[in-house]
Design a protein around this motif. Sequence first.
Motif, PDB file in Angstrom:
ATOM      1  N   GLY A  14      -2.694  10.384   4.322  1.00  0.00           N
ATOM      2  CA  GLY A  14      -2.211   9.113   5.235  1.00  0.00           C
ATOM      3  C   GLY A  14      -3.046   8.121   5.453  1.00  0.00           C
ATOM      4  N   THR A  15      -4.531   8.315   5.479  1.00  0.00           N
ATOM      5  CA  THR A  15      -5.320   7.313   6.311  1.00  0.00           C
ATOM      6  C   THR A  15      -6.446   7.087   4.886  1.00  0.00           C
ATOM      7  OG1 THR A  15      -5.259   8.556   8.429  1.00  0.00           O
ATOM      8  CG2 THR A  15      -7.159   7.243   8.038  1.00  0.00           C
ATOM      9  N   HIS A  16      -6.981   7.903   4.097  1.00  0.00           N
ATOM     10  CA  HIS A  16      -7.691   7.502   3.101  1.00  0.00           C
ATOM     11  C   HIS A  16      -7.481   7.936   1.770  1.00  0.00           C
ATOM     12  CE1 HIS A  16     -10.169   8.653   6.843  1.00  0.00           C
ATOM     13  NE2 HIS A  16     -10.864   7.671   6.835  1.00  0.00           N
ATOM     14  N   ALA A  17      -7.875   7.497   0.791  1.00  0.00           N
ATOM     15  CA  ALA A  17      -7.894   7.764  -0.610  1.00  0.00           C
ATOM     16  C   ALA A  17      -9.301   7.964  -1.108  1.00  0.00           C
ATOM     17  CB  ALA A  17      -7.132   6.448  -1.406  1.00  0.00           C
ATOM     18  N   SER A  41      -5.175   1.529   4.576  1.00  0.00           N
ATOM     19  CA  SER A  41      -4.622   0.375   4.974  1.00  0.00           C
ATOM     20  C   SER A  41      -5.342  -0.876   4.620  1.00  0.00           C
ATOM     21  CB  SER A  41      -4.935   0.537   6.568  1.00  0.00           C
ATOM     22  OG  SER A  41      -6.231   0.558   7.064  1.00  0.00           O
ATOM     23  N   ASP A  42      -6.527  -0.814   3.911  1.00  0.00           N
ATOM     24  CA  ASP A  42      -7.373  -1.919   3.097  1.00  0.00           C
ATOM     25  C   ASP A  42      -6.621  -2.210   2.107  1.00  0.00           C
ATOM     26  OD1 ASP A  42      -8.792  -1.888   5.532  1.00  0.00           O
ATOM     27  OD2 ASP A  42     -10.559  -0.663   4.604  1.00  0.00           O
ATOM     28  N   HIS A  43      -5.651  -1.487   1.260  1.00  0.00           N
ATOM     29  CA  HIS A  43      -5.061  -1.977  -0.059  1.00  0.00           C
ATOM     30  C   HIS A  43      -3.652  -1.834   0.066  1.00  0.00           C
ATOM     31  CE1 HIS A  43      -9.233  -0.328  -0.648  1.00  0.00           C
ATOM     32  NE2 HIS A  43      -9.459  -1.319  -1.947  1.00  0.00           N
ATOM     33  N   ALA A  44      -3.203  -2.751  -0.918  1.00  0.00           N
ATOM     34  CA  ALA A  44      -1.671  -3.245  -0.907  1.00  0.00           C
ATOM     35  C   ALA A  44      -1.143  -2.023  -1.507  1.00  0.00           C
ATOM     36  CB  ALA A  44      -1.310  -4.506  -1.340  1.00  0.00           C
ATOM     37  N   SER A  45      -1.721  -1.459  -2.496  1.00  0.00           N
ATOM     38  CA  SER A  45      -1.045  -0.255  -3.163  1.00  0.00           C
ATOM     39  C   SER A  45      -2.021   0.737  -3.685  1.00  0.00           C
ATOM     40  CB  SER A  45      -0.321  -0.851  -4.422  1.00  0.00           C
ATOM     41  OG  SER A  45      -1.334  -1.573  -5.335  1.00  0.00           O
ATOM     42  N   PHE A  46      -1.844   1.767  -4.389  1.00  0.00           N
ATOM     43  CA  PHE A  46      -2.628   2.561  -5.171  1.00  0.00           C
ATOM     44  C   PHE A  46      -3.414   1.958  -6.178  1.00  0.00           C
ATOM     45  CE2 PHE A  46      -3.562   5.631  -8.456  1.00  0.00           C
ATOM     46  CZ  PHE A  46      -4.618   6.307  -7.745  1.00  0.00           C
ATOM     47  N   GLN A  47      -2.662   1.184  -7.038  1.00  0.00           N
ATOM     48  CA  GLN A  47      -3.369   0.264  -8.055  1.00  0.00           C
ATOM     49  C   GLN A  47      -4.426  -0.595  -7.807  1.00  0.00           C
ATOM     50  OE1 GLN A  47      -0.646  -1.755 -10.771  1.00  0.00           O
ATOM     51  NE2 GLN A  47      -2.140  -2.445 -11.957  1.00  0.00           N
ATOM     52  N   PRO A  84       2.040   3.398   3.619  1.00  0.00           N
ATOM     53  CA  PRO A  84       3.325   2.794   2.804  1.00  0.00           C
ATOM     54  C   PRO A  84       3.346   2.735   1.522  1.00  0.00           C
ATOM     55  CG  PRO A  84       1.774   1.278   3.689  1.00  0.00           C
ATOM     56  CD  PRO A  84       1.392   2.540   4.244  1.00  0.00           C
ATOM     57  N   TRP A  85       2.205   3.225   0.555  1.00  0.00           N
ATOM     58  CA  TRP A  85       2.233   3.226  -0.765  1.00  0.00           C
ATOM     59  C   TRP A  85       3.218   3.926  -1.260  1.00  0.00           C
ATOM     60  CZ3 TRP A  85      -3.412   4.599  -2.003  1.00  0.00           C
ATOM     61  CH2 TRP A  85      -4.174   3.589  -1.538  1.00  0.00           C
ATOM     62  N   ILE A  86       3.780   3.524  -2.443  1.00  0.00           N
ATOM     63  CA  ILE A  86       4.756   4.159  -3.469  1.00  0.00           C
ATOM     64  C   ILE A  86       3.956   4.444  -4.933  1.00  0.00           C
ATOM     65  CG2 ILE A  86       6.766   3.479  -2.046  1.00  0.00           C
ATOM     66  CD1 ILE A  86       7.183   1.347  -4.477  1.00  0.00           C
ATOM     67  N   ILE A  87       4.369   5.300  -5.508  1.00  0.00           N
ATOM     68  CA  ILE A  87       3.809   5.582  -6.922  1.00  0.00           C
ATOM     69  C   ILE A  87       5.076   5.854  -7.776  1.00  0.00           C
ATOM     70  CG2 ILE A  87       2.625   7.023  -8.528  1.00  0.00           C
ATOM     71  CD1 ILE A  87       0.403   7.238  -6.014  1.00  0.00           C
ATOM     72  N   ARG A  88       5.055   5.167  -9.040  1.00  0.00           N
ATOM     73  CA  ARG A  88       5.980   5.636 -10.049  1.00  0.00           C
ATOM     74  C   ARG A  88       5.149   6.251 -11.121  1.00  0.00           C
ATOM     75  NH1 ARG A  88       7.144   0.523  -7.815  1.00  0.00           N
ATOM     76  NH2 ARG A  88       9.447   0.169  -7.092  1.00  0.00           N
ATOM     77  N   PRO A  89       5.297   7.569 -11.237  1.00  0.00           N
ATOM     78  CA  PRO A  89       4.782   8.536 -12.109  1.00  0.00           C
ATOM     79  C   PRO A  89       4.922   7.621 -13.647  1.00  0.00           C
ATOM     80  CG  PRO A  89       5.424   9.822 -10.533  1.00  0.00           C
ATOM     81  CD  PRO A  89       5.996   8.360 -10.193  1.00  0.00           C
ATOM     82  N   PRO A  90       6.350   7.404 -13.963  1.00  0.00           N
ATOM     83  CA  PRO A  90       6.486   6.994 -15.429  1.00  0.00           C
ATOM     84  C   PRO A  90       5.438   5.895 -15.899  1.00  0.00           C
ATOM     85  CG  PRO A  90       8.488   7.502 -14.544  1.00  0.00           C
ATOM     86  CD  PRO A  90       7.429   7.508 -13.272  1.00  0.00           C
ATOM     87  N   LEU A  91       5.177   4.993 -14.906  1.00  0.00           N
ATOM     88  CA  LEU A  91       4.299   3.744 -14.988  1.00  0.00           C
ATOM     89  C   LEU A  91       2.688   4.201 -14.828  1.00  0.00           C
ATOM     90  CD1 LEU A  91       6.574   1.342 -13.099  1.00  0.00           C
ATOM     91  CD2 LEU A  91       6.557   1.786 -15.754  1.00  0.00           C
ATOM     92  N   ILE A  92       2.332   5.316 -14.530  1.00  0.00           N
ATOM     93  CA  ILE A  92       0.942   5.322 -14.408  1.00  0.00           C
ATOM     94  C   ILE A  92       0.070   4.996 -15.538  1.00  0.00           C
ATOM     95  CG2 ILE A  92      -0.878   7.201 -13.995  1.00  0.00           C
ATOM     96  CD1 ILE A  92       0.873   8.571 -11.793  1.00  0.00           C
ATOM     97  N   SER A  93       0.556   5.819 -16.732  1.00  0.00           N
ATOM     98  CA  SER A  93      -0.346   5.360 -17.929  1.00  0.00           C
ATOM     99  C   SER A  93      -0.456   4.032 -18.205  1.00  0.00           C
ATOM    100  CB  SER A  93       0.287   6.113 -19.079  1.00  0.00           C
ATOM    101  OG  SER A  93       0.283   7.528 -18.978  1.00  0.00           O
TER     102      SER A  93
END
Length: 331
Positions: A14-17, A41-47, A84-93
């Motif tokens: 929730g707080t760190h990656a 919180s410092d990044h807009a998304s996982f990417q 607030p991030w979301i991840i779409r597994p089919p698009l990871i590669s």
Amino acid sequence: MSTEAQIVAVDVGGTHARFAIASIADDGTITLGEPTTLHTSDHASFQTAWEDFRERQGGVLPDNLAMAVAAQIQPDLIRFTNNPWIIRPPLISEKLGVVQQVVINDFAAVAHAAARAPADQFLHLAGPEEPLPETGTISVLGPGTGLGVAYFNRLSAGHYHVQATEGGHGDFAPLDQIEDDILARLRQRHTRVSNERVVSGPAIVDIYQALAAMEGRAMVEQSDVEIWTAGVSGEDSLAAAAVDRFCLALGSVAGDIALVQGASGVVIAGGLGYRIRETLLASGFETRFCAKGRFASLMASLPVKLITHPQPGLLGAAAAFAQSHLDKAHA
């Protein structure tokens, strides 16, 4: 000829990656490189966090990914419980440029770590002072931003199976008047009060404020970090009482989960558990863990450990990748 698989291990809470380059040898030995911790919180998304880590690594990363996430795993869209991030597994590669990937629940990853960690990476908390059983079910739980829960079944010849759960969202069950008051306070904001509303890092604020209200003290706004610091150090007696109350509630919840999962051992995990390990040992955690009425003797027979590996989420993500992609090839 011996070869090593190189992967990017990631643990998103929730707080760190947290990111690290992991090496997996032919014999299954996992070596983690120096972890990099980024604030979600410092990044807009996982990417964008991935790209930040890639830049820190000189612009090149291995093309294998093992990701542990603080969320329920869904095939098309993963939404995090506490960020607030979301991840779409089919698009990871496509988005990250990886060839092989594993995405698992963060506490499933911790369970993988607990299944592989040697005995010297556990601290004894309660029950018989013996190693975790070599067969049977081991419950794994840990308070952090939320309350993670999983378990693993130890099978024959060192094999094991991990199961993620959402046990942290079970209903909180108070055992005395003080916990009744904590529950009543939480019910003013939540229709349903789950375990993680009481047994998690941020929950210490509500526990503290409930105790202050009981004593008629003026409400002083403090962060969870401030309360934990003052409580563990003992510099604030009310904060110390809140930490003690947290330890009691953690013992109760851990015992409930062990009963539900039919456990033959329990592992407490997470950075918060490690930081308050001395407080846990001196608290009523063990008494509450065993306070299950007719099953008190059963509970007292279960070894309860605290995993001390500094990055169990990263280790576990790498272990899950090894189990999924490498173990069968090396069998």
